[in-house]
Scaffold this motif. Structure first.
Motif, short mmCIF file in Angstrom:
data_model
loop_
_atom_site.label_atom_id
_atom_site.label_comp_id
_atom_site.label_asym_id
_atom_site.label_seq_id
_atom_site.Cartn_x
_atom_site.Cartn_y
_atom_site.Cartn_z
N VAL A 70 0.72 -1.57 -0.11
CA VAL A 70 -0.11 0.25 -0.38
C VAL A 70 0.99 1.23 -0.45
O VAL A 70 0.46 2.02 -0.76
CB VAL A 70 -0.83 -0.08 1.39
CG1 VAL A 70 -1.93 1.28 1.44
CG2 VAL A 70 -1.73 -1.02 1.17
N MET A 71 1.95 0.81 0.97
CA MET A 71 2.83 2.26 1.11
C MET A 71 3.41 2.78 -0.66
O MET A 71 3.93 3.89 -0.49
CB MET A 71 3.82 2.06 1.98
CG MET A 71 3.22 2.21 3.46
SD MET A 71 2.27 4.15 4.03
CE MET A 71 3.84 4.89 3.56
N SER A 72 3.67 1.82 -1.28
CA SER A 72 4.80 2.03 -2.32
C SER A 72 3.60 2.60 -3.80
O SER A 72 4.22 3.61 -4.77
CB SER A 72 4.87 0.50 -2.80
OG SER A 72 3.61 -0.17 -3.24
N ARG A 73 2.67 2.59 -3.35
CA ARG A 73 1.82 3.44 -4.24
C ARG A 73 1.88 4.61 -4.05
O ARG A 73 0.55 5.58 -4.41
CB ARG A 73 0.48 2.78 -4.10
CG ARG A 73 0.61 1.47 -4.78
CD ARG A 73 -0.71 0.64 -5.57
NE ARG A 73 -1.49 0.45 -4.36
CZ ARG A 73 -1.39 -0.50 -3.37
NH1 ARG A 73 -0.05 -1.93 -3.48
NH2 ARG A 73 -2.39 -0.89 -2.44
N GLN A 74 1.90 5.13 -2.21
CA GLN A 74 1.40 6.83 -1.75
C GLN A 74 2.37 7.33 -1.74
O GLN A 74 3.89 7.79 -2.43
CB GLN A 74 1.51 6.57 -0.54
CG GLN A 74 0.87 5.26 0.42
CD GLN A 74 -1.30 5.68 -0.20
OE1 GLN A 74 -0.80 7.03 -0.84
NE2 GLN A 74 -1.57 4.92 -0.71
N ASP A 75 2.61 9.01 -2.30
CA ASP A 75 3.23 9.79 -2.06
C ASP A 75 4.74 9.78 -1.30
O ASP A 75 4.63 9.50 0.04
CB ASP A 75 2.67 11.40 -1.95
CG ASP A 75 1.92 11.75 -3.43
OD1 ASP A 75 2.06 10.62 -4.45
OD2 ASP A 75 1.17 12.43 -2.73
N THR A 76 5.52 10.28 -1.04
CA THR A 76 6.74 10.02 -0.65
C THR A 76 6.81 11.11 0.59
O THR A 76 7.15 10.63 1.30
CB THR A 76 8.27 10.78 -0.89
OG1 THR A 76 8.11 11.99 -1.52
CG2 THR A 76 7.91 9.30 -2.09
N ASP A 77 5.75 12.12 1.02
CA ASP A 77 5.87 12.84 2.03
C ASP A 77 4.54 11.59 2.72
O ASP A 77 3.57 12.78 3.13
CB ASP A 77 5.49 14.36 2.40
CG ASP A 77 4.32 14.52 0.85
OD1 ASP A 77 3.63 13.57 0.50
OD2 ASP A 77 3.49 15.03 0.31
N THR A 78 4.69 10.91 2.53
CA THR A 78 3.32 9.78 3.50
C THR A 78 3.78 9.24 5.08
O THR A 78 4.62 7.93 4.71
CB THR A 78 2.22 9.17 2.73
OG1 THR A 78 1.56 9.70 1.54
CG2 THR A 78 1.25 8.80 2.85
N LEU A 79 3.42 9.20 5.50
CA LEU A 79 3.45 8.28 6.51
C LEU A 79 2.67 7.67 7.17
O LEU A 79 1.31 7.49 7.15
CB LEU A 79 3.03 9.04 8.02
CG LEU A 79 3.37 8.15 9.67
CD1 LEU A 79 5.05 7.47 9.49
CD2 LEU A 79 3.39 8.81 10.21
N GLY A 80 2.96 5.63 7.20
CA GLY A 80 2.26 5.10 7.17
C GLY A 80 1.55 4.51 8.49
O GLY A 80 2.99 3.99 9.20
N VAL A 81 0.51 4.41 9.15
CA VAL A 81 -0.09 3.93 10.13
C VAL A 81 -0.75 3.04 10.22
O VAL A 81 -2.02 2.98 9.98
CB VAL A 81 -0.45 5.05 11.47
CG1 VAL A 81 -0.91 4.81 12.55
CG2 VAL A 81 0.47 6.19 10.81
N VAL A 82 -0.36 1.42 11.35
CA VAL A 82 -1.02 0.38 11.22
C VAL A 82 -1.11 0.01 12.47
O VAL A 82 -0.47 0.22 13.47
CB VAL A 82 -0.59 -0.50 11.42
CG1 VAL A 82 -1.22 -2.19 11.21
CG2 VAL A 82 0.45 -1.02 9.76
N VAL A 83 -2.48 0.68 12.89
CA VAL A 83 -3.06 0.37 14.48
C VAL A 83 -4.14 -1.38 14.72
O VAL A 83 -4.28 -1.85 14.00
CB VAL A 83 -4.13 1.72 13.92
CG1 VAL A 83 -4.30 1.64 15.82
CG2 VAL A 83 -4.21 3.32 14.03
N ALA A 84 -3.59 -2.02 15.66
CA ALA A 84 -4.39 -2.46 16.49
C ALA A 84 -4.61 -3.02 17.78
O ALA A 84 -3.71 -2.41 18.55
CB ALA A 84 -2.77 -4.13 15.99
N THR A 85 -5.92 -3.65 17.86
CA THR A 85 -6.52 -3.99 19.07
C THR A 85 -5.70 -4.85 19.72
O THR A 85 -5.36 -4.02 20.73
CB THR A 85 -7.79 -4.46 18.90
OG1 THR A 85 -7.27 -5.01 18.04
CG2 THR A 85 -8.68 -3.50 18.25
N SER A 86 -5.02 -5.03 19.35
CA SER A 86 -4.13 -6.76 19.93
C SER A 86 -2.19 -6.28 20.55
O SER A 86 -2.22 -7.06 20.58
CB SER A 86 -4.29 -7.83 20.05
OG SER A 86 -5.57 -8.21 20.06
N GLY A 87 -2.11 -5.46 19.45
CA GLY A 87 -0.51 -5.35 19.21
C GLY A 87 -0.36 -6.18 18.28
O GLY A 87 -0.56 -6.57 17.19
#
Length: 198
Positions: A70-87
């Motif tokens: 997914v991040m490979s298709r984003q602009d370079t000034d984009t921070l990717g965040v993965v949020v999970a309930t259980s870590g």
């Protein structure tokens, strides 16, 4: 529940100064929320994120690898965040830390809707709870000046390992990260931020 969780994740980040919106849907291309984050005295950047709402399952490296796609298709000034309930598993954390893409991993407990009988209260949710926040070297230009300070709720319980006994305060350049109002459809309360022991 999934949509409620995504809304609460967005609200929590927005209370920390971001301007995010939930995306979701069949054509979301793997992105659950998107927007901008303008930290004090720092260039504004984009944020793209994904939520993983599992009751007990920790997120492993395969999810991180998919997120890299997914991040490979984003602009370079984009921070990717993965949020999970259980870590995240150890492998999941290592995958994120070794990634060439800017990635932050956030563990946020899943609040449940309060069991109310009145229609006016149907959207009120429990306080959102952040239990962990880590990022990789590639994310340093985005949030490298962010400092997470741990504090105890009760000094008589400092030996307890229950993560609920610890709170974290986010600082930017030595100042507490500003908190702004959440969208009215999400509880009128500020998020409670907790950090688990490493």
């Amino acid at each position: 529940v999934g949509t409620t969780y995504e809304n609460l994740v967005v609200a929590t980040f927005n209370q920390l100064g971001a301007a995010l919106e939930r995306v979701g849907g069949a054509s979301d291309n793997g992105i659950d929320f998107y927007g901008r984050w303008a930290l004090p005295n720092h260039s504004e950047f984009f944020v793209a994120g994904q939520c993983k709402h599992y009751e007990r399952k920790k997120i492993g490296p395969s999810v991180i690898r998919e997120w890299e796609g997914v991040m490979s298709r984003q602009d370079t000034d984009t921070l990717g965040v993965v949020v999970a309930t259980s870590g995240f598993t150890t492998g999941g954390v290592h995958a994120a830390l070794s990634s060439a893409y800017p990635i932050a991993l956030v563990t946020m407990a899943s609040p449940l809707l309060e069991p109310k009988n009145t229609a006016d209260d149907e959207h009120l949710c429990r306080q959102s709870v952040i239990r962990g926040f880590v990022w990789n070297r590639a994310a340093e230009p985005f949030i490298g000046r962010l400092v997470i300070a741990k504090k105890h709720f009760d000094v008589r319980k400092v030996e307890l390992v229950d993560p609920a006994e610890f709170a974290i305060q986010l600082f930017w350049d030595g100042q507490p990260l500003p908190v702004v109002s959440a969208p009215p459809c999400l509880a009128e309360q500020s998020p409670t931020v907790h950090a688990a022991q490493p």
